[in-house]
Scaffold this motif. Structure first.
Motif, mmCIF file in Angstrom:
data_model
loop_
_atom_site.group_PDB
_atom_site.id
_atom_site.type_symbol
_atom_site.label_atom_id
_atom_site.label_comp_id
_atom_site.label_asym_id
_atom_site.label_seq_id
_atom_site.Cartn_x
_atom_site.Cartn_y
_atom_site.Cartn_z
ATOM 1 N N ALA B 123 52.236 30.562 64.030
ATOM 2 C CA ALA B 123 51.975 30.025 62.830
ATOM 3 C C ALA B 123 52.061 31.251 61.578
ATOM 4 C CB ALA B 123 50.492 29.507 62.802
ATOM 5 N N TRP B 126 55.976 31.710 61.256
ATOM 6 C CA TRP B 126 56.555 30.753 60.329
ATOM 7 C C TRP B 126 55.851 30.529 58.815
ATOM 8 C CZ3 TRP B 126 60.191 26.924 61.004
ATOM 9 C CH2 TRP B 126 60.907 27.108 62.121
ATOM 10 N N TYR B 127 54.806 31.033 58.754
ATOM 11 C CA TYR B 127 54.280 31.389 57.396
ATOM 12 C C TYR B 127 55.141 32.246 56.806
ATOM 13 C CZ TYR B 127 51.258 32.152 53.570
ATOM 14 O OH TYR B 127 50.602 32.240 52.262
ATOM 15 N N TYR B 131 57.929 31.543 53.537
ATOM 16 C CA TYR B 131 57.399 32.184 52.371
ATOM 17 C C TYR B 131 58.402 31.956 51.099
ATOM 18 C CZ TYR B 131 54.649 35.690 49.979
ATOM 19 O OH TYR B 131 53.526 36.379 48.768
ATOM 20 N N LEU B 154 54.737 24.768 52.321
ATOM 21 C CA LEU B 154 53.068 24.735 52.906
ATOM 22 C C LEU B 154 52.533 24.774 51.715
ATOM 23 C CD1 LEU B 154 53.414 27.523 55.462
ATOM 24 C CD2 LEU B 154 52.970 25.060 55.865
ATOM 25 N N ILE B 164 54.330 21.583 58.519
ATOM 26 C CA ILE B 164 53.584 21.897 60.006
ATOM 27 C C ILE B 164 54.068 21.217 61.206
ATOM 28 C CG2 ILE B 164 51.120 21.590 60.969
ATOM 29 C CD1 ILE B 164 50.292 22.002 58.087
ATOM 30 N N ILE B 167 56.959 23.198 62.568
ATOM 31 C CA ILE B 167 56.404 24.370 63.158
ATOM 32 C C ILE B 167 56.026 23.760 64.572
ATOM 33 C CG2 ILE B 167 55.009 26.152 63.332
ATOM 34 C CD1 ILE B 167 54.677 25.811 60.388
ATOM 35 N N MET B 235 47.467 25.151 64.514
ATOM 36 C CA MET B 235 48.616 25.185 63.779
ATOM 37 C C MET B 235 48.177 24.720 62.086
ATOM 38 S SD MET B 235 51.227 26.271 64.783
ATOM 39 C CE MET B 235 51.918 25.845 66.371
ATOM 40 N N THR B 239 48.043 27.902 59.340
ATOM 41 C CA THR B 239 48.984 27.921 58.162
ATOM 42 C C THR B 239 48.437 27.439 56.876
ATOM 43 O OG1 THR B 239 49.590 25.679 59.086
ATOM 44 C CG2 THR B 239 50.966 27.588 59.709
ATOM 45 N N THR B 240 47.738 26.312 56.585
ATOM 46 C CA THR B 240 47.160 25.619 55.397
ATOM 47 C C THR B 240 45.640 25.587 55.424
ATOM 48 O OG1 THR B 240 47.313 23.540 56.175
ATOM 49 C CG2 THR B 240 49.224 24.633 55.080
ATOM 50 N N GLN C 232 44.870 37.854 57.662
ATOM 51 C CA GLN C 232 45.565 37.264 56.498
ATOM 52 C C GLN C 232 44.611 37.764 55.441
ATOM 53 O OE1 GLN C 232 46.585 33.271 56.252
ATOM 54 N NE2 GLN C 232 46.390 32.793 58.307
#
Lengths: 468, 300, 275
Positions: B123, B126-127, B131, B154, B164, B167, B235, B239-240, C232
């Motif tokens: 994750a 892929w983030y 980007y 995203l 997502i 991914i 996932m 990511t979000t 993060q």
């Protein structure tokens, strides 16, 4: 198929003979076989033992105390100071095992604290957020009243600024006592990269009207007028409250909390619409959901952003910028049409150091020692020095360091503040309100309409009201 | 065999079953029952504050929450994306690793690699790929000449969930490839031979011979896809976090958020109960459907 | 030499295209892990102008990623071992119907196959804290063993049922007890099935995030997933160390995979087909 079975039989027959066979009779063979899992278990035991060996080896009498703050980012001066002090405490107090479980990320910190509470083993020393939103933790006895500790040791807190204790005073709800010590008073302010404005021959805009007028020029020159790192959803929460103070004073907050005004009423909706209009005009730049508060600082330092709205907690970090000399601190922009609210602020005390251990608990004395260490006058004097006088502190100092330019500029505004409140949602006992408001307002950056945002917030408030 | 012997054997069997039985009952089944029980109470997560019995109220709150329906839609999108994205890709990859292509070992290794990488690492990778400010995708789009295209997938309420699912497809294609590959191995060579004699070629062979023979592989795929979509969490969370707003919320993120951000543990447990029942029903219904389909076929 | 048809060429191109799709994210991560902050962006393939080893120093010293990798391995390996031993014992009893209620037991165990374990998150978290089980290796290993029990049970029972009973009978004639049969005969004979269960459990634990994220608070106990997630908010602007941490977390498991490639793929395939 038969061939397969045959070979399996042969293979296993070989396996059996290799293992010494079973002729010894049931009892013996079963005891031998039972050795197998046991020995593997022993191996496991020793492997897990090795990992937990450290505390045991250092002597059995050690009391373990955990401390939870939002300080785990070594790039921030204030957070690094805290981390250094944890190491120092450990050195000076070999009888206490101080475990620092701090996490910068707000959601992770929340999860950690809440799971520890839910399981009945709350973290001993933690940064309590205070205000009505956290009343549950006080009324259910999670947070310990420290008023008697303060009485017993007046020297400990004599230099604290009294006004900062208001959010941990729950007497209005029928709970007497003091539920933490303020650690980080703050004010939401703005930092300007003056070099950009000089380059374009512009004045620093201090009102929203001036920012609106300056934005097209900045954008044309390739700068983000005001960076807004919405990946951290608290940014939107701070912005909304700061904006409401400059437009309505604390009246809107009072009305919203009392339920006299709805979140989708004209006032709040109007503020969200303003934010949306600024977003559409490019004042906040783009890709806001891709970066967070650290990203805002990076954009300021890299000369991508002309202004960031931030807070006094970042002054020391900005002072470490290579171009710190270019940065200027001002208050959050106000409205020319609302001069009466020019000095209304979002800010005040935030993050209270609190404890969960109770008198009589085996770890109580150690917990109190940790609490006192990280809230002592010496602790703040050290921090004051580490930050070279930058930022704001919950205590007064006898000897003042000549403050840096940013702190001086900040204080110039801060001292003029006529009123100061925390984030609006903190005043509501509805625990989920803060995340709801922050998350919803953040969606202006993904193209949501202000009306829908306001309606959804009010919808959650209504659902909460119906449920309780 | 004497009765004593057999009783002794029974006792031994009982002893052998016991550790697993206890572990499973204590750590799996008991919490499951607790979830159902606790879903009937309101609780703020503080042990000293009493559990307040509220009956079905948590379920009412759950099924009237607009975010629940967002999650439901998103799970539907996950299932669909599995069928139109993962399925053809996985099938194609399976034919590659079953083919006689040179270098297929290297290909297989690369296709399979995501299976051993931590989901959080995937994750995050892929983030950064997605980007929007100078990430590889943004660079690619720009170098192709599409300037001014918003690539912040995203961060978009409309596209986040689709990003997502892409991914997700990258992550699970290799796994599903193995399902089809196993199915392909099981197709006996003489079936192809017979088809060849009948004059079937290329596509025809695929359409009339291979795909019907792989029916059980497709069923397994579908079952995995549906249950996996209902229970998806990591996932999205990495990511979000379910955002922007609540655009990419799934059942798992709602459960998590309601417990640890909103202190609304009753709601979370109601969501947990829903998840248990939903994935159980999906498994049972799909399995039943498949076996009924088989019976019908046998009757014809 | 056969002439390549257009379809064949397209087929090959697609096969290579997917190869690139699967390899590129790893390539980007590895290359970025050697770059400084400014070089990472606005490029797709560029190599670093100067190798930035500092990223790795930071990943090891500041982030402590190696400790996290070690923890992930301890949890995965431990759970794997517990699952294998307990499941094989239980599976043999059920597969050979040694108890009258074997059928019911099988249904009871298989129930777990259809249930997502994290639905039970809150009771598990509460239970673990009440018992003082958080931040400890053994309880986490047992939790992971329990969570992965149904799948392994399903696979291993299936495999044992395929093993001829003649073997057991021969062993019984030799005077072997049930325990003896399991550990001397079933273990070696059913080892492919057991290995499948083990590998699936291993990877499941290695990838697990939710339970680890809520039950492990001590920095020294955190797994790869938890540590990477924590990065993060912590240092989102120093990307180099972040990429280096990801690389260091992928390398060991990738090495294990490449060493036992056939077995891992075979194991997952067997598990996938049966699941």
């Amino acid at each position: 198929m038969r061939k397969k079975i045959m070979s399996a039989v042969l293979a296993s027959a070989m396996a059996v003979s290799l293992l010494g066979g079973c002729q010894g009779g049931g009892a013996q063979s079963s005891s031998q076989a039972a050795d197998q899992p046991e020995s593997s278990q022993a191996a496991e035991d020793s492997s897990s033992g090795a990992a937990s060996e450290a505390p045991a080896a250092a002597g059995g009498e050690k009391v373990k105390v955990r401390i939870l703050t939002r300080y785990s980012n070594p790039d921030s001066v204030r957070e690094r100071y805290f981390m250094d002090m944890v190491a120092k405490f450990q050195e000076e107090n070999p009888d206490i095992e101080l475990e620092d479980v701090s996490i910068s990320d707000e959601n992770s910190r929340d999860t950690l604290f809440k799971t520890s509470v839910a399981s009945g083993d709350p973290i001993e020393v933690f940064n309590f957020l205070g205000y009505a939103a956290n009343l549950d933790y006080v009324s259910n006895g999670v947070v310990t009243d420290i008023s008697s500790l303060i009485e017993e040791d007046p020297a400990w807190t004599e230099k604290y600024i009294d006004a900062l204790f208001a959010p941990v005073d729950y007497s209005a709800y029928g709970v007497e006592g003091t539920y933490g010590l303020p650690t980080a008073p703050y004010g939401v302010c703005c930092f300007y990269n003056k070099a950009i404005f000089d380059e374009l021959n512009m004045e620093l805009p201090e009102t929203w009207e001036a920012i609106e007028a300056a934005a097209p020029k900045l954008i044309e020159a390739g700068y983000i007028p005001m960076a807004f790192g919405a990946k951290d959803n608290y940014r939107a929460g701070h912005f909304l409250t700061a904006l409401s103070m400059k437009y309505y004073g604390d009246q809107l907050k009072n009305d919203l909390i009392a339920g006299d005004k709805a979140w989708n009423g004209a006032e709040t909706l109007g503020l969200i619409e303003k934010m949306q209009a600024w977003q559409e005009a490019g004042i906040f730049g783009d890709n806001n959901l891709a970066y967070d508060a650290n990203g805002e600082l990076a954009k300021l330092e890299n000369k991508e952003a002309a202004i960031i709205f931030s807070g006094s907690w970042n002054i020391a970090t900005i002072n470490e910028f290579a171009n710190a000399g270019d940065i200027v601190c001002k208050g959050f922009p106000y409205f020319e049409e609302k001069p009466e609210f020019k000095d209304e602020w979002m800010g005040g005390p935030d993050d209270f150091m609190a404890i969960s251990s109770k008198p009589g608990d085996p770890d109580y004395d150690a917990t109190v020692r940790v609490l006192k260490y990280f809230t002592s006058q010496e602790y703040y004097e050290g921090m004051y020095e580490a930050q070279s006088g930058a930022g704001t502190y919950p205590v007064k100092f006898d000897e003042t360091i000549e403050a840096d330019a940013l702190t001086t500029q900040f204080n110039e505004y801060y001292n003029k503040a006529t009123n100061m409140i925390g984030e609006i949602e903190q005043f509501s006992p509805m625990t989920s309100l803060m995340d709801v408001v922050r998350t919803e307002v953040t969606t202006i950056f993904s193209g949501d309409k202000a009306q829908d945002i306001a309606d959804r917030i009010q919808g959650e408030v209504d659902a909460y009201g119906a449920g309780s | 065999m004497s009765g004593v012997m057999s009783r002794k054997k029974k006792a031994e069997a009982l002893l052998l079953s016991l550790p697993a039985f206890l572990l499973y009952s204590f750590i799996f089944i008991y919490p499951m029952i607790s979830v159902f029980r606790l879903s009937l109470f309101k609780w703020n997560g503080i042990p000293n504050s009493p559990l307040e019995f509220v009956g079905m109220k948590n379920y009412v709150a759950l099924f009237t929450d607009r975010r629940f329906f967002t999650a439901l839609t998103n799970v539907g999108i996950f299932i669909l994306s599995g069928c139109i994205l993962i399925l053809p890709v996985a099938f194609f990859l399976a034919t590659v690793i079953q083919s006689k292509l040179k270098g297929k070992r290297l290909l297989k290794t690369s296709y399979f690699m995501p299976q051993v990488i931590s989901r959080t690492a995937i994750a995050l990778m892929w983030y950064f790929l997605l980007y929007p400010e100078g990430g590889p995708l943004a660079t690619l789009v720009e170098s192709l000449g599409f300037t001014g295209v918003d690539v912040n997938f995203l961060g978009s309420q409309t596209y986040a969930i689709y990003a997502i699912t892409v991914i997700n497809a990258w992550t699970y294609a290799g796994f599903n490839m193995l399902i089809f590959s196993a199915g392909l191995t099981a197709v006996p060579e003489d079936v192809y031979e017979a088809a060849r004699v009948d004059g079937a070629q290329g596509w025809q062979k695929l359409r009339y011979v291979t795909i019907p023979m792989l029916k059980s592989s497709f069923q397994i795929f579908l079952l995995n896809c549906v249950v996996g979509s209902i229970t998806t969490f990591e996932m999205v969370y990495v990511t979000t976090g379910g955002g922007p707003g609540s655009a990419s919320e799934v059942f798992g993120t709602l459960l998590y958020k309601n417990a640890f951000t909103y202190n609304n543990y009753g709601y979370s447990n109601a969501m947990g109960s829903f998840l248990i029942v939903a994935s159980f029903l999906a498994s049972v219904l799909l399995t039943g459907l498949f076996s009924r389909g088989e019976k019908k076929e046998a009757a014809v | 030499m056969k002439k390549l048809k257009a379809g064949d060429i397209l087929y090959r191109i697609l096969a290579v295209f997917f190869f690139l799709i699967f390899v590129y994210p790893i390539y980007f991560t590895v290359v970025s892990s050697f770059k400084n902050n400014t070089e990472i962006w606005n490029t797709m393939f560029a190599l670093p102008s100067r190798i930035e080893w500092g990223n790795y120093v930071s990943a090891v010293v500041d982030v402590g990623i190696l400790r996290a990798v070690l923890n992930s391995f301890i949890f995965s390996f431990g759970a794997c071992l517990v699952v294998v031993v307990l499941v094989t014992m239980a599976a043999y009893v059920v597969a050979r119907k040694l108890l009258r209620f074997s059928g019911a037991l099988r249904m009871y165990y298989l129930l777990g196959l259809m249930i997502p374990p994290y639905a039970m998150l809150i009771p598990v978290v509460t239970m673990f804290t009440e018992l003082g089980f958080r931040d400890k290796y053994w309880p986490m290993i047992l939790l992971y063993a329990a969570v992965n029990f149904p799948m392994s049970f399903y696979l291993i029972t299936g495999y044992i049922e395929g093993v001829s009973k003649e073997l057991d009978e021969a062993a019984i004639m030799d005077g072997c007890s049930t325990t003896g049969i399991i550990f001397r005969i079933i273990f070696p004979v059913a080892s492919p099935g057991i290995f499948t269960g083990a590998i699936i459990s291993f990877l499941a634990v290695y990838n697990e995030l939710i339970f680890a994220n809520t039950l492990l608070t001590n920095q020294a106990m955190k797994t790869i997933s938890v540590r990477l997630l924590g990065l993060q908010g912590e240092r989102f602007t120093s990307y180099g160390p972040m990429f280096a941490s990801i690389v260091l977390s992928i390398l060991p498991i990738l090495a294990v995979y490449l060493l036992f490639q056939e077995k891992v793929e075979g194991g997952i395939a067997a598990g996938a087909v049966k699941g």
